[in-house]
Motif scaffolding. Structure first.
Motif, PDB file in Angstrom:
ATOM      1  N   CYS A 510       0.850  -1.214  -0.072  1.00  0.00           N
ATOM      2  CA  CYS A 510       0.000  -0.232  -0.014  1.00  0.00           C
ATOM      3  C   CYS A 510       0.917   1.135   0.041  1.00  0.00           C
ATOM      4  O   CYS A 510       0.701   2.038  -0.446  1.00  0.00           O
ATOM      5  N   ARG A 511       1.962   1.224   0.777  1.00  0.00           N
ATOM      6  CA  ARG A 511       2.801   2.547   0.779  1.00  0.00           C
ATOM      7  C   ARG A 511       3.641   2.579  -0.385  1.00  0.00           C
ATOM      8  O   ARG A 511       3.496   3.616  -1.201  1.00  0.00           O
ATOM      9  N   MET A 512       4.100   1.446  -1.055  1.00  0.00           N
ATOM     10  CA  MET A 512       4.828   1.624  -2.365  1.00  0.00           C
ATOM     11  C   MET A 512       3.821   2.158  -3.460  1.00  0.00           C
ATOM     12  O   MET A 512       4.052   2.548  -4.215  1.00  0.00           O
ATOM     13  N   TYR A 513       2.441   1.606  -3.346  1.00  0.00           N
ATOM     14  CA  TYR A 513       1.650   2.134  -4.397  1.00  0.00           C
ATOM     15  C   TYR A 513       1.300   3.537  -4.196  1.00  0.00           C
ATOM     16  O   TYR A 513       1.239   4.241  -5.244  1.00  0.00           O
ATOM     17  N   ALA A 514       1.074   4.126  -2.944  1.00  0.00           N
ATOM     18  CA  ALA A 514       0.645   5.236  -2.987  1.00  0.00           C
ATOM     19  C   ALA A 514       1.696   6.186  -3.303  1.00  0.00           C
ATOM     20  O   ALA A 514       1.558   7.398  -3.709  1.00  0.00           O
ATOM     21  N   SER A 515       3.134   5.888  -2.815  1.00  0.00           N
ATOM     22  CA  SER A 515       4.019   6.660  -3.092  1.00  0.00           C
ATOM     23  C   SER A 515       4.216   6.952  -4.709  1.00  0.00           C
ATOM     24  O   SER A 515       4.892   7.729  -5.146  1.00  0.00           O
ATOM     25  N   LYS A 516       4.194   5.559  -5.199  1.00  0.00           N
ATOM     26  CA  LYS A 516       4.400   5.529  -6.822  1.00  0.00           C
ATOM     27  C   LYS A 516       3.412   6.336  -7.524  1.00  0.00           C
ATOM     28  O   LYS A 516       3.909   6.959  -8.659  1.00  0.00           O
ATOM     29  N   ASN A 517       2.144   6.267  -7.455  1.00  0.00           N
ATOM     30  CA  ASN A 517       1.190   6.985  -8.197  1.00  0.00           C
ATOM     31  C   ASN A 517       0.573   8.261  -7.907  1.00  0.00           C
ATOM     32  O   ASN A 517       0.038   8.627  -8.529  1.00  0.00           O
ATOM     33  N   ARG A 518       1.241   8.611  -6.610  1.00  0.00           N
ATOM     34  CA  ARG A 518       0.883  10.049  -6.383  1.00  0.00           C
ATOM     35  C   ARG A 518      -0.544  10.158  -6.440  1.00  0.00           C
ATOM     36  O   ARG A 518      -0.835  11.094  -7.061  1.00  0.00           O
ATOM     37  N   LEU A 519      -1.503   9.609  -5.507  1.00  0.00           N
ATOM     38  CA  LEU A 519      -2.805   9.490  -5.740  1.00  0.00           C
ATOM     39  C   LEU A 519      -3.526  10.873  -5.501  1.00  0.00           C
ATOM     40  O   LEU A 519      -4.477  11.360  -6.052  1.00  0.00           O
ATOM     41  N   THR A 520      -2.769  11.841  -4.607  1.00  0.00           N
ATOM     42  CA  THR A 520      -3.437  13.016  -3.971  1.00  0.00           C
ATOM     43  C   THR A 520      -3.250  14.071  -5.118  1.00  0.00           C
ATOM     44  O   THR A 520      -4.212  15.305  -5.050  1.00  0.00           O
ATOM     45  N   LYS A 521      -2.240  14.031  -5.882  1.00  0.00           N
ATOM     46  CA  LYS A 521      -2.054  15.030  -7.162  1.00  0.00           C
ATOM     47  C   LYS A 521      -3.127  14.904  -8.251  1.00  0.00           C
ATOM     48  O   LYS A 521      -3.455  13.779  -8.714  1.00  0.00           O
ATOM     49  N   ALA A 522      -3.357  16.076  -8.877  1.00  0.00           N
ATOM     50  CA  ALA A 522      -4.327  15.899  -9.960  1.00  0.00           C
ATOM     51  C   ALA A 522      -3.611  15.025 -11.227  1.00  0.00           C
ATOM     52  O   ALA A 522      -2.549  15.456 -11.532  1.00  0.00           O
ATOM     53  N   PRO A 523      -4.373  14.089 -12.091  1.00  0.00           N
ATOM     54  CA  PRO A 523      -3.736  13.402 -12.886  1.00  0.00           C
ATOM     55  C   PRO A 523      -3.567  14.457 -14.120  1.00  0.00           C
ATOM     56  O   PRO A 523      -4.320  15.407 -14.559  1.00  0.00           O
ATOM     57  N   ASN A 524      -2.739  13.979 -15.166  1.00  0.00           N
ATOM     58  CA  ASN A 524      -2.585  14.734 -16.409  1.00  0.00           C
ATOM     59  C   ASN A 524      -3.794  14.336 -17.328  1.00  0.00           C
ATOM     60  O   ASN A 524      -4.379  13.170 -17.424  1.00  0.00           O
ATOM     61  N   TYR A 525      -4.301  15.367 -17.959  1.00  0.00           N
ATOM     62  CA  TYR A 525      -5.731  15.356 -18.669  1.00  0.00           C
ATOM     63  C   TYR A 525      -5.633  14.520 -19.798  1.00  0.00           C
ATOM     64  O   TYR A 525      -6.379  13.555 -20.290  1.00  0.00           O
ATOM     65  N   PHE A 526      -4.334  14.789 -20.502  1.00  0.00           N
ATOM     66  CA  PHE A 526      -4.033  14.115 -21.701  1.00  0.00           C
ATOM     67  C   PHE A 526      -3.737  12.619 -21.875  1.00  0.00           C
ATOM     68  O   PHE A 526      -3.964  11.935 -22.447  1.00  0.00           O
ATOM     69  N   ARG A 527      -2.867  12.415 -20.747  1.00  0.00           N
ATOM     70  CA  ARG A 527      -2.357  10.926 -20.436  1.00  0.00           C
ATOM     71  C   ARG A 527      -3.520  10.207 -20.083  1.00  0.00           C
ATOM     72  O   ARG A 527      -3.332   8.923 -20.286  1.00  0.00           O
ATOM     73  N   LEU A 528      -4.526  10.829 -19.518  1.00  0.00           N
ATOM     74  CA  LEU A 528      -5.513   9.912 -18.736  1.00  0.00           C
ATOM     75  C   LEU A 528      -6.237   9.127 -19.844  1.00  0.00           C
ATOM     76  O   LEU A 528      -6.831   7.919 -19.450  1.00  0.00           O
ATOM     77  N   TRP A 529      -6.268   9.643 -20.988  1.00  0.00           N
ATOM     78  CA  TRP A 529      -7.330   8.944 -21.978  1.00  0.00           C
ATOM     79  C   TRP A 529      -6.661   8.161 -22.974  1.00  0.00           C
ATOM     80  O   TRP A 529      -7.174   7.648 -23.891  1.00  0.00           O
ATOM     81  N   MET A 530      -5.243   8.191 -22.912  1.00  0.00           N
ATOM     82  CA  MET A 530      -4.305   7.419 -23.785  1.00  0.00           C
ATOM     83  C   MET A 530      -4.237   5.912 -23.490  1.00  0.00           C
ATOM     84  O   MET A 530      -3.713   5.416 -24.491  1.00  0.00           O
ATOM     85  N   SER A 531      -4.826   5.459 -22.813  1.00  0.00           N
ATOM     86  CA  SER A 531      -4.693   4.120 -22.321  1.00  0.00           C
ATOM     87  C   SER A 531      -5.846   3.474 -21.546  1.00  0.00           C
ATOM     88  O   SER A 531      -6.513   4.318 -21.087  1.00  0.00           O
ATOM     89  N   ALA A 532      -6.127   2.163 -21.931  1.00  0.00           N
ATOM     90  CA  ALA A 532      -7.422   1.457 -21.460  1.00  0.00           C
ATOM     91  C   ALA A 532      -7.079   0.289 -20.723  1.00  0.00           C
ATOM     92  O   ALA A 532      -7.577  -0.717 -20.470  1.00  0.00           O
ATOM     93  N   GLU A 533      -5.792   0.119 -20.159  1.00  0.00           N
ATOM     94  CA  GLU A 533      -4.998  -0.852 -19.411  1.00  0.00           C
ATOM     95  C   GLU A 533      -5.792  -0.989 -18.025  1.00  0.00           C
ATOM     96  O   GLU A 533      -5.971   0.128 -17.337  1.00  0.00           O
ATOM     97  N   LYS A 534      -5.945  -2.136 -17.349  1.00  0.00           N
ATOM     98  CA  LYS A 534      -6.363  -2.229 -15.876  1.00  0.00           C
ATOM     99  C   LYS A 534      -5.196  -2.028 -15.061  1.00  0.00           C
ATOM    100  O   LYS A 534      -3.891  -1.917 -15.421  1.00  0.00           O
ATOM    101  N   ASP A 535      -5.566  -1.384 -13.839  1.00  0.00           N
ATOM    102  CA  ASP A 535      -4.484  -1.465 -12.527  1.00  0.00           C
ATOM    103  C   ASP A 535      -4.350  -2.653 -12.056  1.00  0.00           C
ATOM    104  O   ASP A 535      -5.244  -3.016 -11.067  1.00  0.00           O
TER     105      ASP A 535
END
Length: 632
Positions: A510-535
């Motif tokens: 959980c700690r590694m995932y939270a630090s790696k994905n920086r969940l509290t920061k706003a995602p990049n709008y353009f990169r958000l729609w470029m992939s349809a892969e699952k997490d």
């Protein structure tokens, strides 16, 4: 060979008994509404029972076609609702009988009702409409029953105003009678006052015989000099005076031919003949109007003589300067020219207005006939459409009786009425094509019937409120809370020696995932729609968490169960792109309002996921402490 099964007889019998009851209920309701429309024509006119019986009989015949669809809808809803409520529908399906086969005998029965509805529309309806229309016109022309009130003026008798202060209903005597006779005009009214009187109807019911006692008559005498300020009057005192007043109170039937041109009083064959005739008349009149207008405004009907018109046509007006000719003309001639031109323009405008009214009237009448022709088919077919809506809907709702089916039937019929009435008005006013306006209600409800039949045949939960609530909760982001309780029987106890290490590994992930994905920061709008892969990483973390919770739920410790209920239920796909298809994500991002909605929704879910990671880590520490106490 067609074999009628006992199940088919049972289904038809169950439907038929309900259909008969609902049909007469619907017919009664529509007759009340129809009666309320003409209540002013019936009340206070002393109509005979035979006339009233004819009125109700003809109105009932005209309302049969509109009552059949609602009765079929209500009866099919109640029938299949009863089948579902008593588990009879479930037993039929368990025996391998599909909904289509269950509905099959009723389909043939409703097709017979469609034929009956069409017969009433095309044969019985026109005759009933003609007789009913003639009867209504006759009732409108019928004078009201004579019943003079006390203390107010009674103005129903033509050219007379009567006021009676007191009446003796037992003897029929009238006291303090005041009469205004205005046959010669309001300014030359004859005023009669009597101490008492009596009024009765003649034997032929064409006149009133008025007996007055102890009174005076006042009458203005017409002045010979129009400029005279004083107009003499005549006064006559009487002890007894008798008057005959024209008052036709008998019921006279109007001529039946008065309804011959109405579209509602014609069958389909007569309607088609009338439509063809009006088309021919409209085309011939339109061509004639076109020829008249193509000759120009300098025709004899518009103020010029035939000789002047010929001279204007022979002369080439382009060779003359009209402005210079007008400027050198005398003032009187200019005035004459302007007056003549204005008169010709007024005549032209009046003629064009008359011609437009003529063409619009013919087109309006033709549209009315075409609408009536189509309605004879659409109202009949609505019986079948309503059956394919009511039967599957009753199987889905599975509620019988007069509760839910009545509410659903009324709502569906209101929707049908609004759509049908809107289409009718649009077609009547010429804003839509006639067939489009009349068939709109059928085109809207027929797909609904096919959809409900398909869903009910597949046992779909199309009207399951829980399914829609779960979908809404998932869209909004509302999630459930864990409710783990102590089990009465436990087969496998949790491995308390291994679980602390698994919890520690889960905390690290959980700690590694939270630090790696920086969940509290706003995602990049353009990169958000470029992939349809699952997490996949989040799916793995959630799998570990649920496996540990499932294993530890076998514990006998109440403290551990309370701690397990504090674990969040993670939505593994809420914080990523909304669709699994690549081009759908791109389309959502390109359509800015839609993409903006999903962007802020994903950001909110990422922040919630970050809080869930912190909550899991904190709860792992509490569970580890509880397990240490259990191991001791």
């Amino acid at each position: 060979m067609l074999r009628i099964k006992k199940l088919d007889i049972f289904i038809v019998k169950s439907f038929f008994m309900l259909f008969v009851g609902t049909f007469f209920i619907c017919l009664f309701i529509f007759m009340l509404q129809f009666l309320w429309k003409y209540v002013d024509e019936l009340v206070g006119k002393g109509l005979e029972m035979s006339v009233m019986a004819k009125f109700f009989f003809y109105s009932a015949l005209t309302l049969v076609p509109i009552s059949l669809p609602l009765a079929i809808l209500l009866a099919s809803l109640i029938t299949f609702g009863n089948f579902g409520e008593r588990y009879e529908l479930l037993a039929m399906k368990a025996a391998g009988i599909s909904l289509i086969k269950i509905m099959r005998p009723l389909v043939f029965f409703v097709c017979g009702l469609v034929a009956i509805s069409f017969y009433f529309q095309n044969v019985v309806g026109p005759i009933a409409q003609a007789n009913l229309g003639t009867l209504i016109i006759s009732m409108k022309q019928k004078s009201p029953e004579l019943d003079i009130p006390e203390g107010v003026f009674y103005t129903t008798i033509t050219d007379y105003n009567l006021k009676v202060e007191k009446k003796d209903r037992r003897t029929g005597m009238l006291y303090d009678v005041l009469i205004y006779n205005m046959k010669d005009g309001f300014e030359n009214a004859h005023i009669i006052y009597a101490d008492s009187g009596r009024m009765e109807m003649t034997a032929d019911k064409q006149h009133l015989w008025l007996h007055l006692y102890s009174g005076d008559l006042f009458e203005n005498l017409k002045s010979q000099n129009m400029k005279s300020d004083n107009v003499p009057y005549r006064r006559e005192s009487f002890r007894e005076k008798h008057m005959i007043i024209e008052f036709d109170s008998d019921f006279n039937m109007a001529d039946a031919s008065i309804m011959s041109n109405q579209s509602s009083a014609k069958n389909m064959k007569s309607l088609q003949v009338s439509i063809d005739s009006m088309k021919i008349i409209g085309d011939s009149v339109g061509r004639q109007y076109y020829l008249e207008m193509s000759e120009g405004v300098f025709r004899s009907p518009y103020g010029l003589s035939k000789e002047d018109t010929i001279k204007i046509k022979e002369a080439n007006i382009r060779n003359y300067n009209i402005d210079s000719l007008y400027n050198i003309a005398p003032l009187m001639q200019k005035q004459k020219i302007i007056s003549g031109a204005a008169g010709r323009v007024e005549n032209l405008a009046s003629d064009l207005t008359f011609k437009s009214y003529t063409m619009e009237g013919n087109d309006y009448s033709m549209r009315k006939h075409e609408i009536e022709w189509h309605k004879k088919i659409t109202i009949s077919l609505s019986c079948l459409v309503f059956f394919f809506i009511g039967a599957p809907l009753g199987g889905i709702i599975r509620k019988g009786g007069l509760g839910m089916p009545v509410i659903v039937s009324v709502l569906l019929f209101i929707v049908y009425y609004i759509i049908d009435n809107t289409g009718y008005k649009m077609a009547r006013d010429g804003k839509w094509i006639v067939w489009m306006g009349v068939w709109t209600s059928t085109a809207v409800l027929a797909p609904l019937g096919a959809f409900l039949t398909y869903k009910s045949n597949k046992d779909s939960v199309v009207l399951n409120a829980d399914a829609y609530m779960n979908w809404f909760r998932r869209i909004v982001g509302i999630r459930s809370v864990r409710h783990l309780f102590k089990k009465e029987v436990i087969i496998d106890d949790p491995d308390y020696n291994r679980i602390p290490a698994d919890l520690e590994a889960l905390t690290t992930d959980c700690r590694m995932y939270a630090s790696k994905n920086r969940l509290t920061k706003a995602p990049n709008y353009f990169r958000l729609w470029m992939s349809a892969e699952k997490d996949d990483e989040m799916i793995a973390i959630n799998g570990k968490l649920e496996a540990l919770v499932e294993e530890m739920s076998n514990t006998k410790s109440a403290a551990l169960l309370n701690a397990l209920n504090n674990y969040p239920i993670i939505s593994v796909s809420a914080h990523v792109r909304p669709f699994h298809i690549y081009w759908l994500n791109l389309a959502a991002g390109i359509i800015f309002p839609v993409g903006l909605f999903f962007y802020f929704r994903i950001w909110a879910f990422r922040i919630r996921l970050a809080k869930d990671m912190e909550r899991i880590i904190k709860n792992n520490e509490q569970v580890q402490l509880i397990i240490q106490k259990i191991n001791k």
